[in-house]
Enzyme design. Structure first.
Site, PDB file in Angstrom:
ATOM      1  N   GLY A 499      -4.283  13.829   7.724  1.00 17.96           N
ATOM      2  CA  GLY A 499      -4.894  13.018   8.484  1.00 17.96           C
ATOM      3  C   GLY A 499      -4.132  11.435   8.537  1.00 17.96           C
ATOM      4  N   GLY A 501      -4.578   7.352   9.071  1.00 14.41           N
ATOM      5  CA  GLY A 501      -5.842   5.991   9.191  1.00 14.41           C
ATOM      6  C   GLY A 501      -4.875   4.649   9.199  1.00 14.41           C
ATOM      7  N   GLY A 502      -5.932   3.591   9.255  1.00 20.64           N
ATOM      8  CA  GLY A 502      -5.094   2.270   9.454  1.00 20.64           C
ATOM      9  C   GLY A 502      -3.885   2.086   8.518  1.00 20.64           C
ATOM     10  N   LYS A 520      -1.044  10.101  -0.061  1.00 20.23           N
ATOM     11  CA  LYS A 520      -1.407   9.014   0.841  1.00 20.23           C
ATOM     12  C   LYS A 520      -0.079   8.174   0.806  1.00 20.23           C
ATOM     13  CE  LYS A 520      -5.019   5.509   1.291  1.00 20.23           C
ATOM     14  NZ  LYS A 520      -6.109   4.885   0.901  1.00 20.23           N
ATOM     15  N   ASP A 617     -16.733   0.365   1.428  1.00 21.79           N
ATOM     16  CA  ASP A 617     -16.468   1.112   2.604  1.00 21.79           C
ATOM     17  C   ASP A 617     -16.879   2.434   2.524  1.00 21.79           C
ATOM     18  OD1 ASP A 617     -13.286   1.366   4.370  1.00 21.79           O
ATOM     19  OD2 ASP A 617     -15.343   1.352   5.221  1.00 21.79           O
TER      20      ASP A 617
END
Ligand SMILES: *[C@@H]1O[C@H](CO)[C@@H](O)[C@H](O)[C@H]1NC(C)=O
Ligand SMILES: *[C@@H]1O[C@H](CO)[C@@H](O)[C@H](O)[C@H]1NC(C)=O
Ligand SMILES: *[C@@H]1O[C@H](CO)[C@@H](O)[C@H](O)[C@H]1NC(C)=O
Ligand SMILES: *[C@@H]1O[C@H](CO)[C@@H](O)[C@H](O)[C@H]1NC(C)=O
Ligand SMILES: *[C@@H]1O[C@H](CO)[C@@H](O)[C@H](O)[C@H]1NC(C)=O
Ligand SMILES: *[C@@H]1O[C@H](CO)[C@@H](O)[C@H](O)[C@H]1NC(C)=O
Ligand SMILES: *[C@@H]1O[C@H](CO)[C@@H](O)[C@H](O)[C@H]1NC(C)=O
Ligand SMILES: *[C@@H]1O[C@H](CO)[C@@H](O)[C@H](O)[C@H]1NC(C)=O
Ligand SMILES: *[C@@H]1O[C@H](CO)[C@@H](O)[C@H](O)[C@H]1NC(C)=O
Ligand SMILES: *[C@@H]1O[C@H](CO)[C@@H](O)[C@H](O)[C@H]1NC(C)=O
Ligand SMILES: CC(=O)N[C@H]1CO[C@H](CO)[C@@H](O)[C@@H]1O
Length: 803
Positions: A499, A501-502, A520, A617
């Protein structure tokens, strides 16, 4: 900043330093000792319910430095926390010591025939009786009349137990107060006192041992709690009763157990001067109140006539209206103060100032209190609180003011002139802010219209260091070298990509021992800067729960920043719920289990972990699913940690998070709290039930419905048609009661007013109590920003700068 870091470390240390003392005595002689008998090493008293034990103990595991003390016995198991020490000034050698109770009611500790310590009591009586009670009180009484000759509760050490008084006895001019130990292993009187100052409006302080330096302050009693402290956690209210008594004989604060159960509580002023209230629930001691808990709790942090405001882990100072910063000791009046001044400025949510120079005007109205202040030329401020003191007026300087959410309103007298200017300024600010918002909105609409339908409105603005003062996690976590991780992820190949993301990309990997991992990788150009990376590391390194994603390690080499996480077979929740094909794999039981799992994880973050964490979040893409579809909360990049119970709410100037899941008060005012997580949780549950995305603002201005999911569900709920929103892929097969309960719970969670939303404890109770009668506890109030927004923004990941 360094100070705060230190404090955090200290806090962790304190919690870890679970003092286990070496108990020398083992065999019990019951809970009672009668006159003309003695207690020697090897003998102890145990209270009837086996809660406390009295005997010799040694903090140094050394029979030559022993003390007579009382500690928790078997309850809680394996905890030998000492709550009281008799001879704290002088230790004894157990082989030569005995605690003798004379028949005339004196209890004396002898070492080789020399008196080391005694209660100093004696009376004409037939027999004395010493009993250790389940409350922890050691009571010396006349066995015939039952009159109390002496009790350990009147001679506290560093621990405050339910049933014990803290305050002052005017009849004998003595205070009930706590004195810290010198160190964690030395019970001799240390550097700190915790007790009451008997001003006209009494207040509780942490003081230096000689009593001359104030270090921390609780604020006066308002009938329910101390006004300078946050509202205590419900768990504390459930267990104990807080009472404050004030009459001509004595004035004191006392707590009492409401019900006797496995749950215990104690207050303690530790060797570092930190006052903590601990609670023993579900098998461990947890700190619920801690003072100081932030920089502003340090007495008079900003100097006189100024207000300290907590700002994340830091703080800021400002002068009160009408004052200016003149010196290092604080603020002074801009203009000389005249008795004719009859204007006041209102400071909301304040920890009221030190009451040393304050007087109580009793239980009168706000207007009457103002009049009282105006009639007194030297009165400079007033406030009205509940409880015995009512109207309080101050003279002299205002010391130790702090702005915090649970505070009280304080009215400060102004010189005549400054008021009107001040009001003009406020209006100017309000108007320009409103104009700004309108401008921004019209811009968004414009941009949206110009682009095609799928385009997004992205406001990507800068924000500086989010987390200050976090613990360096690099010392406690395993680190991996870059080579290992490259090998595991096939050199970060496209095929291993899970995946994006920002922040960067997440890769799937497999270590040599075949353990699957998720990596990550922070992108160099990411919006998640090194600070968020560090923040996320330090948060998850300290948390362990089956509903939180587990951190296995990290890797920092050159510019690379990698986080090694446990691998989640079934990716994230959003991949399931919005996709018709995949959501049919989720029957109701699965969905419900996921809801419960998220709730458990969140409850742990909010209340049960040693650090209390606000995630900030929460959204379906941050809920990962393992191979058995157990949900795990992830992505702690912008989470905030709080120690103890201090920060129930906190203001930030930077709302960061994701539109659609952010609570209105956070989105609009940048105020976040545990309750803003509850809001996000409510939205997620509604999405799980409905299989649809919430949208903060109506998708299109031109369609008939201006409601988002929340508004829509609320409308259906009022019309008792709420089952209509249930995902049709469930094929009508679900337990109606349970679904309704979940919908109702979610609606309570997404209420506009954060105070109306339940805590996660209450959410758990609503979710798990099957037999609870299904009657709406309260009508949810959702007017939401949502339904009123006249402009359009898609669900986007979003960063805003307040002000
Ligand atoms: C306690 O001991 C003293 C001296 O040994 C004796 O005079 C007294 O009678 C005793 N009292 C009792 C209650 O046994
Ligand atoms: C305490 O001391 C005794 C004997 O001196 C020893 O056997 C015991 O292991 C010690 N306990 C601890 C926890 O160090
Ligand atoms: C302990 O010593 C201090 C001074 O060193 C004294 O003020 C205090 O009264 C003593 N306490 C007891 C219980 O003897
Ligand atoms: C204390 O009690 C023990 C046992 O009763 C006795 O042997 C001892 O003499 C007593 N000590 C003193 C100083 O009275
Ligand atoms: C207590 O102290 C006050 C003031 O120091 C004094 O007036 C009063 O007589 C004292 N009372 C007793 C019982 O000692
Ligand atoms: C009291 O103690 C504090 C610090 O412990 C010290 O700074 C101060 O000088 C002491 N005051 C007196 C009067 O001894
Ligand atoms: C104060 O104490 C006296 C005796 O010590 C007692 O008679 C009286 O009732 C007490 N007053 C209050 C208000 O507790
Ligand atoms: C709590 O304290 C108040 C005042 O002392 C008392 O009236 C009340 O009965 C107490 N409640 C419980 C449950 O102990
Ligand atoms: C006053 O100014 C000093 C020095 O600039 C600053 O450290 C302090 O925080 C200011 N105090 C207030 C209350 O603004
Ligand atoms: C609903 O029915 C469809 C078609 O009969 C089926 O494919 C699907 O698995 C069902 N969904 C659930 C959650 O049982
Ligand atoms: C619902 C679903 O897709 N579950 C899958 C989760 O992952 C495990 C292991 O890969 C699969 O066996 C499940 O079918």
């Amino acid at each position: 900043m360094a100070r705060m870091q230190l404090f955090l470390l200290q806090f962790v240390e304190i919690v870890l330093l679970a003092e286990t003392f070496f108990l020398l005595g083992r065999s019990s002689s019951g809970d009672i000792m009668m006159g003309n008998s003695s207690l020697i090493d090897g003998l102890t008293l145990i209270s009837t319910g086996s809660v406390f034990q009295l005997g010799f103990f040694s903090p140094a595991n050394d029979s030559t430095t022993a003390y007579i003390g009382i500690w928790y016995y078997n309850h809680p198991p394996r905890e030998n926390k000492v709550v009281w020490v008799a001879n704290r000034n002088k230790s004894v050698d157990t082989s030569m010591a005995s605690l003798n109770l004379t028949s005339d009611g004196n209890m004396i500790l002898f070492e080789e025939g020399t008196k080391v310590w005694s209660t100093g009591t004696s009376a004409e009586l037939n027999s004395a009786r010493l009993q250790l009670l389940d409350s922890g009180n050691l009571m010396l009484t006349d066995d015939d009349s039952g009159n109390i000759l002496w009790q350990s509760f009147d001679h506290a050490c560093d621990t405050f137990l339910p049933g014990m008084k803290l305050g002052f006895d005017f009849r004998i001019n003595t205070s009930w107060q706590l004195v810290s130990w010198s160190s964690a292993t030395d019970p001799s009187p240390g550097k700190y006192i915790f007790g009451m100052e008997t001003y006209k409006v009494p207040d509780f302080f942490t003081l230096s041992a000689n009593g001359s330096v104030k270090l921390g302050r609780f604020g006066p009693w308002n009938g329910r709690r101390f006004v300078g402290r946050p509202i205590p956690d419900v768990k504390v209210w459930m267990i104990v009763n807080f009472t404050y008594v004030s009459n001509k004989n004595e004035t004191y604060y006392i707590t009492e157990y409401k019900v006797r159960s496995q749950e215990l509580t104690r207050g303690v002023v530790d060797a570092n001067g930190i006052f903590q209230r601990l609670l023993f629930v579900e098998g461990e001691w947890t700190t619920f109140v801690s003072m100081p808990s932030d920089e502003c709790d340090h007495y008079n942090r900003c100097g006189r006539n100024s207000v300290c405001t907590k700002d994340g882990f830091s703080f800021s100072c400002r002068c009160l209206e009408g004052f200016e910063n003149k010196s290092v000791v604080g603020c002074a009046r801009k203009e000389p103060f005249r008795c004719s001044s009859n204007q006041f400025s209102k400071e909301q949510s304040m920890k009221l100032p030190d009451t040393e120079n304050a007087t109580s005007g009793g239980n009168i109205s706000l207007d009457a209190c103002q009049k009282l202040c105006l009639d007194d030329c030297s009165c400079i401020a007033y406030a009205v609180i509940n409880g015995p003191y009512g109207c309080i007026t101050w003279r002299g300087e205002l010391l130790d003011l702090k702005s915090f959410l649970d505070g009280e309103d304080l009215y400060i007298r102004l010189p005549e002139s400054s008021t009107s200017n001040w009001k003009k300024l406020v209006w100017a600010i309000v108007i320009s802010v409103l104009l700004g918002i309108v401008l921004l909105c019209s811009l968004c609409v414009l941009v949206r219209k110009r682009r095609n339908r799928a385009s997004t409105c992205r406001l990507q603005l800068q924000f500086p260091n989010v987390q200050k003062g976090s613990i360096n996690p690099l010392e406690v976590l395993p680190s991996y070298d870059l080579r290992t991780i490259k090998a595991a992820t096939n050199d970060f190949s496209e095929g291993n990509k899970l995946g994006e993301g920002g922040f960067g990309v997440v890769y799937k990997g497999q270590l040599d021992d075949r353990q699957k991992i998720a990596v990550k990788k922070l992108s160099r150009y990411s919006s998640q800067g090194p600070n968020e990376f560090q923040n996320e590391l330090s948060v998850i390194a300290k948390l362990q729960h089956r509903n939180l994603v587990r951190l296995l390690g990290y890797c920092i080499e050159g510019d690379e920043r990698l986080m090694i996480l446990e691998y989640m077979e079934n990716k994230s929740l959003d991949a399931f719920i919005y996709d018709k094909a995949k959501s049919s794999l989720l029957n109701w039981q699965r969905r419900f289990d996921i809801i419960i799992g998220i709730a458990r994880g969140l409850l742990y973050l909010h209340q049960d972990s040693r650090l209390r964490v606000i995630h900030r979040d929460l959204k379906p893409s941050n809920i990962l699913l393992d191979k058995d579809m157990n949900p795990k909360i992830s992505d702690f990049g912008i989470a905030r940690i709080f120690e103890g119970n201090n920060a129930l709410e906190d203001a930030t100037t930077r709302p960061v998070g994701t539109f659609g899941y952010m609570a209105p008060e956070y989105l609009l005012h940048g105020v976040f709290s545990f309750k803003s997580d509850v809001f996000s949780f409510g939205v997620i549950v509604l999405e799980i039930i409905s299989g649809k995305k919430n949208r903060v603002f109506s998708q299109t201005c031109q369609t008939d419905t201006n409601l988002n999911l929340l508004g829509y569900v609320n409308k259906l709920w009022q019309e008792e048609r709420s089952l209509e929103i249930v995902d049709e892929t469930l094929n009508q097969s679900y337990p109606t009661e349970e679904v309704l309960r979940c919908i109702h719970m979610s609606l309570l969670c997404v209420q506009d007013n954060s105070n109306d939303r339940p805590t996660m404890t209450e959410v758990m109770a609503m979710l798990t109590s099957e037999d609870q009668l299904f009657t709406p506890v309260m009508q949810p109030v959702i007017t939401s920003t949502s339904s009123e927004g006249g402009f359009t923004i898609n669900e986007i990941s979003f960063t805003l700068v307040g002000r």
